[in-house]
Design an enzyme around this catalytic site. Structure first.
Site, PDB file in Angstrom:
ATOM      1  N   ASP A  99      -9.887  -0.952  20.354  1.00 32.84           N
ATOM      2  CA  ASP A  99      -9.037   0.067  19.740  1.00 32.84           C
ATOM      3  C   ASP A  99      -8.394   0.968  20.794  1.00 32.84           C
ATOM      4  O   ASP A  99      -8.475   2.189  20.721  1.00 32.84           O
ATOM      5  CB  ASP A  99      -9.883   0.909  18.761  1.00 32.84           C
ATOM      6  CG  ASP A  99      -9.014   1.776  17.862  1.00 32.84           C
ATOM      7  OD1 ASP A  99      -7.838   1.452  17.683  1.00 32.84           O
ATOM      8  OD2 ASP A  99      -9.527   2.789  17.351  1.00 32.84           O
ATOM      9  N   CYS A 158       3.860 -14.597  -1.164  1.00 32.48           N
ATOM     10  CA  CYS A 158       2.899 -13.655  -1.766  1.00 32.48           C
ATOM     11  C   CYS A 158       3.420 -12.222  -1.639  1.00 32.48           C
ATOM     12  O   CYS A 158       3.983 -11.848  -0.618  1.00 32.48           O
ATOM     13  CB  CYS A 158       1.545 -13.773  -1.073  1.00 32.48           C
ATOM     14  SG  CYS A 158       0.312 -12.622  -1.718  1.00 32.48           S
ATOM     15  N   CYS A 161       0.029  -7.482  -2.099  1.00 33.92           N
ATOM     16  CA  CYS A 161      -0.252  -6.172  -1.485  1.00 33.92           C
ATOM     17  C   CYS A 161       0.936  -5.220  -1.629  1.00 33.92           C
ATOM     18  O   CYS A 161       0.750  -4.008  -1.731  1.00 33.92           O
ATOM     19  CB  CYS A 161      -0.680  -6.316  -0.030  1.00 33.92           C
ATOM     20  SG  CYS A 161       0.512  -7.116   1.025  1.00 33.92           S
ATOM     21  N   CYS A 165       0.117  -1.584  -3.284  1.00 34.62           N
ATOM     22  CA  CYS A 165       0.167  -0.364  -2.464  1.00 34.62           C
ATOM     23  C   CYS A 165       0.741   0.807  -3.263  1.00 34.62           C
ATOM     24  O   CYS A 165       1.884   0.761  -3.699  1.00 34.62           O
ATOM     25  CB  CYS A 165       1.012  -0.607  -1.213  1.00 34.62           C
ATOM     26  SG  CYS A 165       1.232   0.903  -0.258  1.00 34.62           S
ATOM     27  N   CYS A 181       1.926   5.420   4.558  1.00 31.02           N
ATOM     28  CA  CYS A 181       0.622   4.767   4.388  1.00 31.02           C
ATOM     29  C   CYS A 181      -0.476   5.826   4.206  1.00 31.02           C
ATOM     30  O   CYS A 181      -0.640   6.729   5.033  1.00 31.02           O
ATOM     31  CB  CYS A 181       0.326   3.884   5.595  1.00 31.02           C
ATOM     32  SG  CYS A 181      -1.307   3.134   5.508  1.00 31.02           S
ATOM     33  N   CYS A 206      -7.767   3.811   3.571  1.00 30.44           N
ATOM     34  CA  CYS A 206      -7.369   3.288   2.260  1.00 30.44           C
ATOM     35  C   CYS A 206      -7.611   1.781   2.306  1.00 30.44           C
ATOM     36  O   CYS A 206      -7.199   1.116   3.252  1.00 30.44           O
ATOM     37  CB  CYS A 206      -5.886   3.595   2.025  1.00 30.44           C
ATOM     38  SG  CYS A 206      -5.136   2.673   0.668  1.00 30.44           S
ATOM     39  N   CYS A 209      -4.795  -2.326  -0.170  1.00 36.19           N
ATOM     40  CA  CYS A 209      -4.079  -3.582   0.108  1.00 36.19           C
ATOM     41  C   CYS A 209      -5.024  -4.653   0.640  1.00 36.19           C
ATOM     42  O   CYS A 209      -4.752  -5.848   0.515  1.00 36.19           O
ATOM     43  CB  CYS A 209      -2.907  -3.364   1.058  1.00 36.19           C
ATOM     44  SG  CYS A 209      -3.354  -2.643   2.633  1.00 36.19           S
ATOM     45  N   CYS A 213      -5.740  -8.361  -1.306  1.00 34.69           N
ATOM     46  CA  CYS A 213      -5.336  -9.570  -0.565  1.00 34.69           C
ATOM     47  C   CYS A 213      -6.265 -10.748  -0.880  1.00 34.69           C
ATOM     48  O   CYS A 213      -7.487 -10.626  -0.771  1.00 34.69           O
ATOM     49  CB  CYS A 213      -5.358  -9.272   0.933  1.00 34.69           C
ATOM     50  SG  CYS A 213      -4.908 -10.705   1.927  1.00 34.69           S
TER      51      CYS A 213
END
Ligand code: SF4
Ligand code: SF4
Length: 334
Positions: A99, A158, A161, A165, A181, A206, A209, A213
């Site tokens: 990260d 697809c 999501c 959302c 977001c 959150c 989504c 999926c």
């Protein structure tokens, strides 16, 4: 057994969920370590489906990724073991990353053949879906082979999501609108007033989504980690907690870096998104807070609720509030 196979075998021994290999290509990558040649990328999975199933009323919602030990620590521990294995067995020098803003973790995972990027911007791995954390070593070792990028378009046709959302952050124009977001809003320094309603009861992150999926499924074998805090978090408790309790609870999770005040602010926003006498009661109770920005947030929340009870509390606060800025804000809602 070649080098890659030895690494894969050791990775299994230390419970690394997925591992992949790619070359260090760019000048930026090669400049980070003398003789840099390769990345060894790992995935650590987590479980999206465990929950304390509490009513969401007057409970804020933590992301599933932030209810157990901070994943940076978990990933770094495994990378350190791998680093030692490579240095002892192959005299390899390496640098460890998890990260970091220096490289794109998701792009590296794609280059190492560990998945594709979905329309929701998450890495999608064929076994663990989107519920993984990424870490990697940059090494000076030439490997036997490098993995190839997976070339399939998992998201073709697809739009689950996009429809799931709540803030329409995943655009039909294939753009990801990060400023909308909810996950980012819960971490933002300031949340625009008009977007607060979208946050609903989110305290940190959150998962909507991801849960929508199809790559994620309760039958996936994602690792189950011991929870430190509950996913649905008591807002009264959150607002009354002192620094020591915060450090010992949320502070130990991946949400800890945002600090107590941001989480409490999100708790106040969550209360303001729930029109009930109980919300007004808790907001009233915590108005005694000495922090001006916290009182301002409470005023916004009472204003958003806008009920007779909320207006009554605002009137009382207007009569006693000493800070001019806060008084002006209260006046706006009366
Ligand atoms: S994390 Fe939440 S707000 Fe962000 S894109 Fe996914 S569903 Fe939308
Ligand atoms: S829900 Fe569909 S479009 Fe969205 S990331 Fe998953 S597969 Fe891709």
């Amino acid at each position: 057994m070649n080098i890659n196979q030895s690494i894969i075998q050791y990775a299994k021994e230390i419970s690394i969920d997925k591992i992949g290999f790619c070359r260090a290509n760019t000048d930026l990558e090669r400049n980070q370590l003398k003789g840099a040649q390769s990345f060894i990328v790992i995935l650590e999975s987590y479980n999206l489906y465990l929950t304390n199933e509490k009513s969401t009323i007057l409970h804020g919602k933590m992301s599933k990724a932030a209810i157990f030990e901070d994943y940076h620590k978990i990933v770094n521990r495994k990378l350190e073991l791998l680093q030692r294995f490579l240095s002892d067995g192959f005299h390899c020098n390496s640098k460890l990353y998890c990260d970091t803003s220096l490289f794109s973790d998701r792009s590296l995972a794609v280059r190492a053949g560990l998945g594709v990027i979905g329309k929701n911007t998450f890495l999608i791995n064929e076994d663990y879906g989107t519920a993984t954390f990424i870490g990697y070593l940059l090494t000076d070792m030439k490997l036997e082979y490098y993995d190839s990028e997976i070339r399939n378009d998992y998201c073709e046709g697809c739009s689950i999501c996009l429809n799931a959302c709540p803030s329409k952050a995943i655009g039909v124009d294939k753009q990801f609108h990060i400023d909308l977001c909810i996950s980012k809003l819960t971490q933002a320094k300031e949340v625009p007033e008009e977007l607060k309603k979208l946050m609903s009861n989110s305290l940190y992150g959150c998962d909507i989504c991801q849960l929508a999926c199809p790559s994620n499924h309760p039958k996936n074998k994602n690792s189950v980690k011991e929870s430190i805090i509950e996913e649905y978090y008591d807002l009264d408790f959150l607002l009354s907690m002192n620094n020591a309790i915060f450090k010992d609870t949320i502070g130990k999770t991946a949400a800890g870096w945002k600090g107590k005040k941001t989480l409490q602010r999100n708790g106040i926003i969550a209360l303001g998104n729930h029109d009930s006498q109980e919300s007004v009661r808790i907001l009233n109770k915590f108005y005694q807070d000495i922090r001006i920005d916290i009182r301002m947030e409470i005023v916004h929340s009472l204003g958003r609720i806008g009920s007779i009870e909320a207006k009554q509390v605002l009137k009382e606060k207007h009569a006693t509030e000493k800070n001019e800025e806060v008084r002006l804000l209260i006046h706006k809602y009366l």
